[in-house]
Design an enzyme around this catalytic site. Structure first.
Site, PDB file in Angstrom:
ATOM      1  N   LYS A  35      39.635  37.102   9.589  1.00 28.70           N
ATOM      2  CA  LYS A  35      40.058  37.778  10.819  1.00 28.70           C
ATOM      3  C   LYS A  35      41.581  37.672  10.974  1.00 28.70           C
ATOM      4  CE  LYS A  35      36.973  37.854  14.632  1.00 28.70           C
ATOM      5  NZ  LYS A  35      36.340  37.158  15.756  1.00 28.70           N
ATOM      6  N   GLU A 149      37.222  36.622  32.937  1.00 29.04           N
ATOM      7  CA  GLU A 149      37.607  38.000  32.612  1.00 29.04           C
ATOM      8  C   GLU A 149      36.530  38.958  33.101  1.00 29.04           C
ATOM      9  OE1 GLU A 149      35.896  39.883  30.223  1.00 29.04           O
ATOM     10  OE2 GLU A 149      34.506  38.293  29.639  1.00 29.04           O
ATOM     11  N   PHE A 150      36.983  40.178  33.416  1.00 26.23           N
ATOM     12  CA  PHE A 150      36.032  41.201  33.863  1.00 26.23           C
ATOM     13  C   PHE A 150      36.173  42.442  32.997  1.00 26.23           C
ATOM     14  CE2 PHE A 150      37.098  38.439  37.433  1.00 26.23           C
ATOM     15  CZ  PHE A 150      35.831  37.998  37.805  1.00 26.23           C
ATOM     16  N   ARG A 152      35.489  45.297  30.357  1.00 29.01           N
ATOM     17  CA  ARG A 152      34.342  46.013  29.782  1.00 29.01           C
ATOM     18  C   ARG A 152      34.719  46.447  28.390  1.00 29.01           C
ATOM     19  NH1 ARG A 152      34.371  50.338  34.330  1.00 29.01           N
ATOM     20  NH2 ARG A 152      36.541  49.749  34.030  1.00 29.01           N
ATOM     21  N   LYS A 202      32.411  34.898  38.466  1.00 29.14           N
ATOM     22  CA  LYS A 202      32.089  35.605  37.227  1.00 29.14           C
ATOM     23  C   LYS A 202      30.568  35.762  37.045  1.00 29.14           C
ATOM     24  CE  LYS A 202      32.051  37.206  33.147  1.00 29.14           C
ATOM     25  NZ  LYS A 202      32.765  38.170  32.401  1.00 29.14           N
ATOM     26  N   ASN A 206      28.528  39.508  37.308  1.00 33.41           N
ATOM     27  CA  ASN A 206      27.725  40.103  36.238  1.00 33.41           C
ATOM     28  C   ASN A 206      26.249  40.177  36.625  1.00 33.41           C
ATOM     29  OD1 ASN A 206      29.826  40.673  34.572  1.00 33.41           O
ATOM     30  ND2 ASN A 206      29.226  39.314  32.901  1.00 33.41           N
ATOM     31  N   LEU A 248      24.704  52.727  39.079  1.00 37.98           N
ATOM     32  CA  LEU A 248      23.401  53.224  39.540  1.00 37.98           C
ATOM     33  C   LEU A 248      22.873  54.259  38.552  1.00 37.98           C
ATOM     34  CD1 LEU A 248      23.674  53.623  43.438  1.00 37.98           C
ATOM     35  CD2 LEU A 248      22.548  51.818  42.140  1.00 37.98           C
ATOM     36  N   ALA A 250      20.345  55.178  35.905  1.00 39.39           N
ATOM     37  CA  ALA A 250      19.072  54.714  35.334  1.00 39.39           C
ATOM     38  C   ALA A 250      19.093  54.941  33.832  1.00 39.39           C
ATOM     39  CB  ALA A 250      17.926  55.475  35.979  1.00 39.39           C
ATOM     40  N   CYS A 258      27.024  40.460  27.245  1.00 35.69           N
ATOM     41  CA  CYS A 258      27.334  39.759  28.500  1.00 35.69           C
ATOM     42  C   CYS A 258      26.172  39.676  29.481  1.00 35.69           C
ATOM     43  CB  CYS A 258      28.524  40.416  29.159  1.00 35.69           C
ATOM     44  SG  CYS A 258      29.938  40.480  28.070  1.00 35.69           S
TER      45      CYS A 258
HETATM   46  C1  UGA Z   1      30.288  43.636  31.453  1.00 32.80           C
HETATM   47  C2  UGA Z   1      31.001  43.743  32.813  1.00 32.80           C
HETATM   48  O1  UGA Z   1      30.991  45.091  33.281  1.00 32.80           O
HETATM   49  C3  UGA Z   1      32.447  43.256  32.700  1.00 32.80           C
HETATM   50  O2  UGA Z   1      33.057  43.266  33.977  1.00 32.80           O
HETATM   51  C4  UGA Z   1      32.442  41.832  32.149  1.00 32.80           C
HETATM   52  O3  UGA Z   1      33.748  41.343  31.949  1.00 32.80           O
HETATM   53  C5  UGA Z   1      31.726  41.806  30.819  1.00 32.80           C
HETATM   54  O4  UGA Z   1      30.386  42.300  30.984  1.00 32.80           O
HETATM   55  C6  UGA Z   1      31.726  40.389  30.315  1.00 32.80           C
HETATM   56  O5  UGA Z   1      31.095  39.525  30.958  1.00 32.80           O
HETATM   57  O6  UGA Z   1      32.418  40.070  29.344  1.00 32.80           O
HETATM   58  P1  UGA Z   1      30.193  45.147  29.236  1.00 32.80           P
HETATM   59  O7  UGA Z   1      29.101  44.227  28.782  1.00 32.80           O
HETATM   60  O8  UGA Z   1      31.285  45.508  28.291  1.00 32.80           O
HETATM   61  O9  UGA Z   1      30.920  44.508  30.534  1.00 32.80           O
HETATM   62  O10 UGA Z   1      29.507  46.484  29.637  1.00 32.80           O
HETATM   63  P2  UGA Z   1      29.190  47.356  30.928  1.00 32.80           P
HETATM   64  O11 UGA Z   1      29.990  48.580  30.877  1.00 32.80           O
HETATM   65  O12 UGA Z   1      29.253  46.556  32.163  1.00 32.80           O
HETATM   66  O13 UGA Z   1      27.670  47.753  30.624  1.00 32.80           O
HETATM   67  C7  UGA Z   1      26.664  46.769  30.465  1.00 32.80           C
HETATM   68  C8  UGA Z   1      25.314  47.386  30.233  1.00 32.80           C
HETATM   69  O14 UGA Z   1      24.831  47.986  31.420  1.00 32.80           O
HETATM   70  C9  UGA Z   1      25.264  48.494  29.174  1.00 32.80           C
HETATM   71  O15 UGA Z   1      24.111  48.291  28.376  1.00 32.80           O
HETATM   72  C10 UGA Z   1      25.139  49.777  29.967  1.00 32.80           C
HETATM   73  O16 UGA Z   1      24.482  50.794  29.275  1.00 32.80           O
HETATM   74  C11 UGA Z   1      24.325  49.296  31.156  1.00 32.80           C
HETATM   75  N1  UGA Z   1      24.494  50.128  32.361  1.00 32.80           N
HETATM   76  C12 UGA Z   1      25.674  50.149  33.021  1.00 32.80           C
HETATM   77  C13 UGA Z   1      23.404  50.859  32.840  1.00 32.80           C
HETATM   78  O17 UGA Z   1      22.306  50.847  32.261  1.00 32.80           O
HETATM   79  N2  UGA Z   1      23.573  51.600  33.967  1.00 32.80           N
HETATM   80  C14 UGA Z   1      24.729  51.640  34.652  1.00 32.80           C
HETATM   81  O18 UGA Z   1      24.802  52.335  35.683  1.00 32.80           O
HETATM   82  C15 UGA Z   1      25.811  50.912  34.162  1.00 32.80           C
END
Ligand code: UGA
Length: 428
Positions: A35, A149-150, A152, A202, A206, A248, A250, A258
């Site tokens: 890496k 961290e938040f 995505r 955090k 989540n 929201l 589905a 995460c």
């Molecule tokens: C998530 C959080 O959104 C971040 O804020 C956080 O920092 C991160 O986890 C972490 O803990 O490191 P991430 O896992 O990259 O980020 O993805 P998201 O975009 O949040 O989506 C998570 C899952 O939820 C995906 O499988 C997505 O398809 C699903 N999802 C999301 C739904 O099924 N419906 C929705 O309306 C939104």
């Protein structure tokens, strides 16, 4: 400022590169020498939009090393961003965090702030502090800060540089000052709290988002039973400012590295502290059931799965990433294979990673190649590329014009007007 980052995964690397972007000198450390070699050559070991450009742009401000010593010795702030994978009982494996804390302790010779960036259960900062105190070689002072961290995946750079908020959990004024100085250039609200509250922010965030997804998926099932339309229901609910429309959507449930892990960890730590977080247990059950219901939907449409050719569009757990960790596609492909289906699959980024899990399915170069002679097409990830497909061409290529869409990317009227049998989630 001079910053060391330990762990060059999604979180660590994004943090390092973005801190360099706002002017800091950064040393990024990872035990994986491959890496590090890749990073030194200006390439990214992870797929994240924009990261390679920032690595190149800030070349002069970022150094890479495989030695933790380099992250510690000359830097005033040291981030711990190593993995915290799940143990079989749902508890997070904090052994990487502990090992790093022990090693940091050995190299401490002057005051430093050690920042916990990895997602960890409440009270971990205290454990890091105790560990460093036990292993440090002299009487040097230090502080442990929780700075969750938040980010995505897919929009990590923007999430870092323009976050909704920055959470800083501190136990001393000195650490507070240094952390506020570190993030001075980022104009978002900064919330300074104690370390335990920061850790809980955090996990609670989540878990709340996961709850929102399971809630809307449960409502989608009621929509299917009554003939209501989940898209309209979500719109109507989301316009209420207290609820909001985001998260929201589905689908087949949440995945990724995460949400599943953090929900498990929050259930586990709550239980350990003496509280049964039964709501979160149900969130998990609904998430699993959503995938099972999707398989049932396929069976209800195709009847016999054995020997049918099923095309899968989308393997990553969400769009704009090559990450397949906990991706619903894994469970769905596995179940269909067990029932005797032949699987053809395409994803814009995740095929290489999926090859490590399924060697015996047919990977295709385009969605059209997947559609060729397929008895059914599944949409499992809402990549933009799929929204723009030439459906007429797809239909002509397929054996049977059946689309089962787990992400509601198409307008049902439009698809049905092309004589497809079209099933989606929570609507007719
Ligand atoms: C998530 C959080 O959104 C971040 O804020 C956080 O920092 C991160 O986890 C972490 O803990 O490191 P991430 O896992 O990259 O980020 O993805 P998201 O975009 O949040 O989506 C998570 C899952 O939820 C995906 O499988 C997505 O398809 C699903 N999802 C999301 C739904 O099924 N419906 C929705 O309306 C939104």
């Amino acid at each position: 400022m001079k910053v060391g980052i330990i762990g060059c995964g999604y979180v660590g690397l994004t943090t390092g590169v973005c801190l360099a972007e706002i002017g800091h000198s950064v040393v990024c450390v990872d035990s994986d020498e491959e890496k590090i070699k890749k990073l030194i050559s200006g390439k990214t070991p992870i797929f994240e939009p924009g990261i390679e450009e920032l690595i190149k742009k800030n070349k002069k401000r970022i150094k890479y090393s495989s030695s933790i010593k380099d992250a510690v010795v000359e830097n005033e702030i040291i981030f711990i961003a190593v993995g915290t994978p799940s143990n079989p009982d749902g508890s997070p494996d904090l052994s990487y965090v502990e090992n790093v804390a022990r090693e940091i302790a050995i190299y401490l010779t002057e005051y430093k702030v050690i920042v916990e960036k990895s997602t960890v259960p409440v009270e971990t900062a205290q454990w890091i502090k105790k560990t460093i105190q036990r292993y440090k070689k002299n009487n040097v002072e230090f502080d442990v800060v929780s700075n969750p961290e938040f980010l995505r995946e897919g929009s990590a750079i923007k999430d870092f540089l323009q976050p909704d908020r920055i959470v800083i959990g501190i136990e001393s004024e000195k650490a507070k000052k240094l952390m506020l100085k570190l993030y001075k250039k980022i104009k978002s609200p900064k919330i300074v709290v104690d370390t335990k509250s920061a850790e809980l922010i955090k996990h609670a965030s989540n878990s709340f988002l996961a709850t929102k997804i399971s809630f809307i998926n449960a409502v989608a099932n009621i929509c299917e039973l009554t003939g209501a339309d989940i898209e309209k229901v979500a719109l109507g609910m989301g316009l209420d400012k207290r609820i909001g429309r985001s998260f929201l959507n589905a689908g087949v449930g949440y995945g990724g590295s995460c949400f599943p892990k953090d929900v498990d960890a929050f259930i586990w730590i709550s239980e350990k502290l003496g509280y049964d977080f039964s709501l979160l247990k149900e969130v998990k059950i609904i998430n699993q059931r959503q995938k099972e219901l999707f398989i049932k939907k396929i069976e209800d449409t195709l009847w016999i799965i054995k020997d049918k050719t099923i095309g899968v569009l989308g393997l990553s757990f969400k769009p704009n990433t090559d990450d397949i960790r906990e991706a619903p596609s894994i469970y769905i492909i596995q179940s269909l294979k067990q029932k005797g289906a032949k699987i053809k699959a395409y994803d814009p980024k995740a095929i290489e990673k999926m090859k490590n899990i399924f060697k015996d399915i047919q990977y295709c170069k385009t969605p059209y190649e997947v559609a060729k002679s397929a008895d059914c097409l599944l949409i499992l990830t809402e990549w933009d590329e799929f929204k723009k497909l030439n459906l007429k061409k797809i239909k002509d290529l397929m054996n049977m014009p059946i689309i089962i869409d787990a992400r509601n990317i198409f307008d049902p009227q439009k698809v049905k007007s092309l004589s497809f049998i079209y099933k989606s989630i929570g609507r007719e």
